[in-house]
Design a protein around this motif. Structure first.
Motif, short mmCIF file in Angstrom:
data_model
loop_
_atom_site.label_atom_id
_atom_site.label_comp_id
_atom_site.label_asym_id
_atom_site.label_seq_id
_atom_site.Cartn_x
_atom_site.Cartn_y
_atom_site.Cartn_z
N ALA A 183 0.84 -1.20 0.00
CA ALA A 183 0.00 0.00 0.00
C ALA A 183 0.88 1.26 0.00
O ALA A 183 0.63 2.19 -0.77
N ALA A 184 1.91 1.25 0.83
CA ALA A 184 2.82 2.40 0.88
C ALA A 184 3.54 2.58 -0.46
O ALA A 184 3.71 3.71 -0.93
N HIS A 185 3.93 1.48 -1.08
CA HIS A 185 4.60 1.51 -2.39
C HIS A 185 3.71 2.17 -3.44
O HIS A 185 4.19 2.92 -4.29
N LEU A 186 2.41 1.88 -3.36
CA LEU A 186 1.46 2.46 -4.32
C LEU A 186 0.97 3.84 -3.90
O LEU A 186 0.24 4.48 -4.65
N GLU A 187 1.36 4.27 -2.71
CA GLU A 187 0.93 5.54 -2.13
C GLU A 187 -0.59 5.60 -1.98
O GLU A 187 -1.24 6.59 -2.35
N VAL A 188 -1.14 4.51 -1.42
CA VAL A 188 -2.55 4.47 -1.04
C VAL A 188 -2.61 4.01 0.41
O VAL A 188 -1.68 3.39 0.92
N SER A 189 -3.70 4.31 1.07
CA SER A 189 -3.85 3.85 2.45
C SER A 189 -4.12 2.35 2.47
O SER A 189 -4.65 1.80 1.49
N PRO A 190 -3.76 1.68 3.56
CA PRO A 190 -4.10 0.26 3.67
C PRO A 190 -5.60 0.01 3.52
O PRO A 190 -6.00 -0.99 2.92
N SER A 191 -6.41 0.92 4.02
CA SER A 191 -7.86 0.79 3.90
C SER A 191 -8.29 0.85 2.44
O SER A 191 -9.12 0.05 1.99
N THR A 192 -7.73 1.79 1.69
CA THR A 192 -8.07 1.91 0.27
C THR A 192 -7.66 0.64 -0.47
O THR A 192 -8.42 0.11 -1.29
N LEU A 193 -6.46 0.13 -0.19
CA LEU A 193 -6.01 -1.09 -0.85
C LEU A 193 -6.97 -2.24 -0.55
O LEU A 193 -7.36 -2.98 -1.45
N SER A 194 -7.36 -2.37 0.70
CA SER A 194 -8.29 -3.43 1.08
C SER A 194 -9.60 -3.31 0.31
O SER A 194 -10.14 -4.31 -0.18
N GLN A 195 -10.11 -2.10 0.20
CA GLN A 195 -11.36 -1.87 -0.53
C GLN A 195 -11.21 -2.18 -2.02
O GLN A 195 -12.10 -2.78 -2.63
N LEU A 196 -10.09 -1.78 -2.60
CA LEU A 196 -9.85 -2.03 -4.02
C LEU A 196 -9.74 -3.53 -4.31
O LEU A 196 -10.16 -4.00 -5.36
N LYS A 197 -9.18 -4.27 -3.37
CA LYS A 197 -9.03 -5.71 -3.54
C LYS A 197 -10.37 -6.43 -3.51
O LYS A 197 -10.50 -7.48 -4.11
N GLU A 212 -0.43 2.06 -11.72
CA GLU A 212 0.47 1.72 -12.83
C GLU A 212 1.81 2.43 -12.67
O GLU A 212 2.88 1.82 -12.82
N GLN A 213 1.77 3.71 -12.37
CA GLN A 213 3.00 4.49 -12.24
C GLN A 213 3.88 3.94 -11.12
O GLN A 213 5.07 3.71 -11.33
N HIS A 214 3.31 3.71 -9.94
CA HIS A 214 4.11 3.26 -8.81
C HIS A 214 4.55 1.80 -8.95
O HIS A 214 5.55 1.40 -8.34
N ALA A 215 3.84 1.03 -9.76
CA ALA A 215 4.21 -0.36 -10.00
C ALA A 215 5.18 -0.50 -11.17
O ALA A 215 5.64 -1.59 -11.48
N GLY A 216 5.48 0.62 -11.82
CA GLY A 216 6.43 0.59 -12.94
C GLY A 216 5.84 -0.01 -14.21
O GLY A 216 6.57 -0.54 -15.04
#
Length: 91
Positions: free
Chosen positions: A44-58, A72-76
């Motif tokens: 989540a930190a690598h993508l610059e999103v909150s852990p909560s946002t990542l959980s919701q997106l998943k 896409e940008q943060h994942a290269g």
């Protein structure tokens, strides 16, 4: 693709590709000897999103274009990667 409406197809594809990125990140971190606990927080930190946002997106939250581009940008990955079906990428 299936008979799902375009928006549903896009959301499904983005979710599958996000989960693929998480699996890749997890495998990479484990191969470096990083303990499994906390890897999702690091992702989540690598993508610059909150852990909560990542959980919701998943699980249930739809990913907008701005969020897709950020991931896409943060994942290269090149622009549009998250909206493209890739061989071997299935949740």
């Amino acid at each position: 693709m299936s008979d799902l409406p375009q928006a549903s197809q896009t959301n499904r594809l983005r979710r599958e590709n996000l989960l693929h990125l998480l699996r890749e990140f997890t495998e990479q971190q484990l191969s470096l000897g990083v303990p499994a606990k906390g890897i999702e927080l690091a992702f989540a930190a690598h993508l610059e999103v909150s852990p909560s946002t990542l959980s919701q997106l998943k699980s249930s939250r739809n990913m907008g274009d701005k969020m897709a581009a950020q991931i896409e940008q943060h994942a290269g990955k090149e622009p549009g990667w998250i909206d493209t079906e890739h061989a071997g990428v299935m949740s």
